[in-house]
Design a protein around this motif. Structure first.
Motif, PDB file in Angstrom:
ATOM      1  N   SER A  33     113.483  16.115  58.891  1.00  0.00           N
ATOM      2  CA  SER A  33     112.472  15.343  59.641  1.00  0.00           C
ATOM      3  C   SER A  33     111.007  15.740  59.213  1.00  0.00           C
ATOM      4  N   LEU A  34     110.179  14.843  59.151  1.00  0.00           N
ATOM      5  CA  LEU A  34     108.797  15.265  58.757  1.00  0.00           C
ATOM      6  C   LEU A  34     108.190  16.368  59.938  1.00  0.00           C
ATOM      7  N   GLN A  35     107.448  17.212  59.438  1.00  0.00           N
ATOM      8  CA  GLN A  35     107.166  18.216  60.393  1.00  0.00           C
ATOM      9  C   GLN A  35     105.525  18.214  60.363  1.00  0.00           C
ATOM     10  N   LEU A  36     104.958  18.533  61.474  1.00  0.00           N
ATOM     11  CA  LEU A  36     103.604  18.728  61.780  1.00  0.00           C
ATOM     12  C   LEU A  36     103.424  19.785  62.834  1.00  0.00           C
ATOM     13  N   THR A  37     102.666  20.806  62.135  1.00  0.00           N
ATOM     14  CA  THR A  37     102.553  22.027  63.184  1.00  0.00           C
ATOM     15  C   THR A  37     101.187  22.518  63.173  1.00  0.00           C
ATOM     16  N   ILE A  38     100.752  22.732  64.166  1.00  0.00           N
ATOM     17  CA  ILE A  38      99.201  23.303  64.454  1.00  0.00           C
ATOM     18  C   ILE A  38      99.036  24.520  65.387  1.00  0.00           C
ATOM     19  N   SER A  39      98.325  25.312  65.309  1.00  0.00           N
ATOM     20  CA  SER A  39      98.001  26.366  65.987  1.00  0.00           C
ATOM     21  C   SER A  39      97.154  25.989  67.159  1.00  0.00           C
ATOM     22  N   LEU A  40      97.465  26.675  68.295  1.00  0.00           N
ATOM     23  CA  LEU A  40      96.724  26.282  69.540  1.00  0.00           C
ATOM     24  C   LEU A  40      95.904  27.572  69.835  1.00  0.00           C
ATOM     25  N   HIS A  41      95.821  28.481  68.936  1.00  0.00           N
ATOM     26  CA  HIS A  41      94.803  29.443  69.131  1.00  0.00           C
ATOM     27  C   HIS A  41      93.631  29.209  68.086  1.00  0.00           C
ATOM     28  N   ASN A  42      92.593  29.942  68.103  1.00  0.00           N
ATOM     29  CA  ASN A  42      91.514  29.732  67.124  1.00  0.00           C
ATOM     30  C   ASN A  42      92.026  30.875  66.023  1.00  0.00           C
ATOM     31  N   MET A  43      92.965  30.632  65.333  1.00  0.00           N
ATOM     32  CA  MET A  43      93.126  31.426  64.372  1.00  0.00           C
ATOM     33  C   MET A  43      94.457  31.048  63.598  1.00  0.00           C
ATOM     34  N   LEU A 109      92.319  20.988  65.531  1.00  0.00           N
ATOM     35  CA  LEU A 109      91.869  20.894  66.825  1.00  0.00           C
ATOM     36  C   LEU A 109      92.143  19.851  67.507  1.00  0.00           C
ATOM     37  N   LYS A 110      91.613  18.615  66.922  1.00  0.00           N
ATOM     38  CA  LYS A 110      91.591  17.113  67.592  1.00  0.00           C
ATOM     39  C   LYS A 110      93.078  16.629  67.709  1.00  0.00           C
ATOM     40  N   ILE A 111      93.979  16.946  66.928  1.00  0.00           N
ATOM     41  CA  ILE A 111      95.201  16.440  67.302  1.00  0.00           C
ATOM     42  C   ILE A 111      95.980  17.427  68.322  1.00  0.00           C
ATOM     43  N   ALA A 112      95.673  18.724  68.226  1.00  0.00           N
ATOM     44  CA  ALA A 112      96.303  19.873  69.019  1.00  0.00           C
ATOM     45  C   ALA A 112      95.867  19.359  70.485  1.00  0.00           C
ATOM     46  N   SER A 113      94.340  18.818  70.606  1.00  0.00           N
ATOM     47  CA  SER A 113      93.822  18.435  71.951  1.00  0.00           C
ATOM     48  C   SER A 113      94.575  17.355  72.489  1.00  0.00           C
ATOM     49  N   TYR A 114      94.768  16.372  71.597  1.00  0.00           N
ATOM     50  CA  TYR A 114      95.325  14.985  71.963  1.00  0.00           C
ATOM     51  C   TYR A 114      96.842  15.271  72.721  1.00  0.00           C
ATOM     52  N   PHE A 115      97.719  16.217  71.734  1.00  0.00           N
ATOM     53  CA  PHE A 115      99.137  16.549  72.432  1.00  0.00           C
ATOM     54  C   PHE A 115      98.948  17.124  73.531  1.00  0.00           C
ATOM     55  N   MET A 116      97.995  18.212  73.856  1.00  0.00           N
ATOM     56  CA  MET A 116      97.812  19.179  74.994  1.00  0.00           C
ATOM     57  C   MET A 116      97.785  18.191  76.025  1.00  0.00           C
ATOM     58  N   LYS A 117      96.640  17.215  76.074  1.00  0.00           N
ATOM     59  CA  LYS A 117      96.313  16.441  77.103  1.00  0.00           C
ATOM     60  C   LYS A 117      97.429  15.369  77.522  1.00  0.00           C
ATOM     61  N   SER A 118      98.185  14.924  76.603  1.00  0.00           N
ATOM     62  CA  SER A 118      99.014  13.931  76.847  1.00  0.00           C
ATOM     63  C   SER A 118     100.303  14.642  77.567  1.00  0.00           C
ATOM     64  N   VAL A 119     100.767  15.779  77.172  1.00  0.00           N
ATOM     65  CA  VAL A 119     101.840  16.393  77.741  1.00  0.00           C
ATOM     66  C   VAL A 119     101.134  16.885  78.987  1.00  0.00           C
ATOM     67  N   THR A 120     100.305  17.431  79.236  1.00  0.00           N
ATOM     68  CA  THR A 120      99.704  18.058  80.599  1.00  0.00           C
ATOM     69  C   THR A 120      99.445  16.891  81.609  1.00  0.00           C
ATOM     70  N   ILE A 121      99.200  15.702  81.174  1.00  0.00           N
ATOM     71  CA  ILE A 121      99.090  14.606  82.387  1.00  0.00           C
ATOM     72  C   ILE A 121     100.170  13.722  82.370  1.00  0.00           C
ATOM     73  N   SER A 122     101.239  14.118  81.486  1.00  0.00           N
ATOM     74  CA  SER A 122     102.531  13.456  81.533  1.00  0.00           C
ATOM     75  C   SER A 122     102.356  11.983  80.846  1.00  0.00           C
ATOM     76  N   GLN A 123     101.618  11.905  79.955  1.00  0.00           N
ATOM     77  CA  GLN A 123     101.384  10.494  79.254  1.00  0.00           C
ATOM     78  C   GLN A 123     101.939  10.652  77.918  1.00  0.00           C
ATOM     79  N   PRO A 124     102.811   9.613  77.416  1.00  0.00           N
ATOM     80  CA  PRO A 124     103.306   9.606  76.512  1.00  0.00           C
ATOM     81  C   PRO A 124     102.468   9.607  75.061  1.00  0.00           C
ATOM     82  N   PHE A 125     102.934  10.505  74.180  1.00  0.00           N
ATOM     83  CA  PHE A 125     101.806  10.630  72.736  1.00  0.00           C
ATOM     84  C   PHE A 125     102.331   9.616  71.909  1.00  0.00           C
ATOM     85  N   GLU A 126     101.239   8.953  71.130  1.00  0.00           N
ATOM     86  CA  GLU A 126     101.316   8.017  70.170  1.00  0.00           C
ATOM     87  C   GLU A 126     101.260   8.506  68.740  1.00  0.00           C
ATOM     88  N   LEU A 127     102.237   8.338  67.878  1.00  0.00           N
ATOM     89  CA  LEU A 127     101.937   8.823  66.505  1.00  0.00           C
ATOM     90  C   LEU A 127     100.797   8.195  65.964  1.00  0.00           C
TER      91      LEU A 127
END
Length: 280
Positions: A33-43, A109-127
């Motif tokens: 798999s292609l892997q994308l990994t992002i920190s959710l903390h400011n570190m 930060l932009k990508i992490a925020s997009y995924f977090m919002k999608s999952v939190t409001i139960s909206q499918p994310f779009e790659l």
């Protein structure tokens, strides 16, 4: 929750697996798999490949590249995109000149925020939306105007992996697949390795492993799950899990959160905590 606990939440969407992970340290591993990994903390956290060790806020890594992660006391998003996903090739463009694409802090930060919002409001994310975020600062981004670009994809191999994915238990011979896509077995095996970067048997093991992981939060024993999903024995399953994910099955099973708890690390600056507070 103990400070040294590894925690995992899994969100499966079509051919992508989104994992929220806390306090992860893996052994060396690789997967198709292609892997994308992002920190959710400011570190940052540490990514190590055979070529370098680097502190990062986020990255995209090519399939089948050996790597290990060290993110103690940090929450991360970990997205695994299978080769048959229609948008796999778009994100893979970022790893054409280097097997690892390092995200800037702003991109992460932009990508992490997009995924977090999608999952939190139960909206499918779009790659494709993720791809567009990465293209914002890159005027010559490949395929920017065409989300359906097929680039160097081979429809015969696409059909082969679709057939594999549709099987309840991922047991099928390369000869059977070759016949279904009208190729000789030797030609099929060559094309499969060429296009996916992994041999046919290795890919079958990866898909079996994903099927087991989907059931790890059940009361069924690891031995029974491994047998039911086509592994020869529990030791074979354990080796596959360690070499593919850098974690032992027992670690992963303990890490899965199965009580619908909406908390990961609980730190006020974690994006997971921020979005839970804003949208729930």
């Amino acid at each position: 929750m103990l400070d040294n606990d590894l925690l995992v939440k899994v969100h499966r969407q079509n051919l992508s697996t989104l994992l929220f992970i806390y306090n992860i340290t893996t052994d060396w591993h690789r997967h198709p798999s292609l892997q994308l990994t992002i920190s959710l903390h400011n570190m940052s956290f540490e990514l190590e490949t055979p070529d370098e060790k680097k502190d990062v806020f986020g990255f995209i890594i090519q399939s089948n590249v050996p790597h290990k992660l060290s993110a103690p006391d940090v929450c991360c998003i970990n997205l695994l995109i299978d080769p048959e996903d229609p948008y796999y090739h778009l994100l893979s463009h970022f790893t054409e000149t280097n097997p690892v694409y390092f995200l800037t802090y702003k991109e992460a930060l932009k990508i992490a925020s997009y995924f977090m919002k999608s999952v939190t409001i139960s909206q499918p994310f779009e790659l494709y939306h993720v791809y567009k975020i990465l293209c914002e600062s890159k005027p010559n981004c490949l395929c920017k105007s065409d989300p359906n670009c097929s680039c160097d994809q081979d429809n015969r191999i696409n059909k082969a992996v679709s057939i594999i994915s549709s099987l309840p238990i991922k047991r099928i011979s390369s000869r059977e697949i070759a016949e279904k896509i009208h190729l000789s077995e030797s030609r099929f095996l060559h094309l499969f390795r060429s296009k996916l970067g992994i041999n046919f048997r290795g890919y079958l093991l990866w898909k079996r492993l994903q099927d087991v992981i989907d059931l790890l939060d059940s009361s069924t024993t690891l031995t029974k799950l491994a047998s039911d999903m086509g592994f020869s024995d529990s030791a074979h399953f354990s080796r596959t899990c360690l070499s593919s994910l850098g974690l032992r099955p027992s670690q992963l099973k303990r890490a899965l959160i199965i009580d619908n708890n909406d908390i990961m690390c609980g730190k006020h600056y974690c994006l997971y905590s921020v979005f839970q507070a804003l949208h729930t």
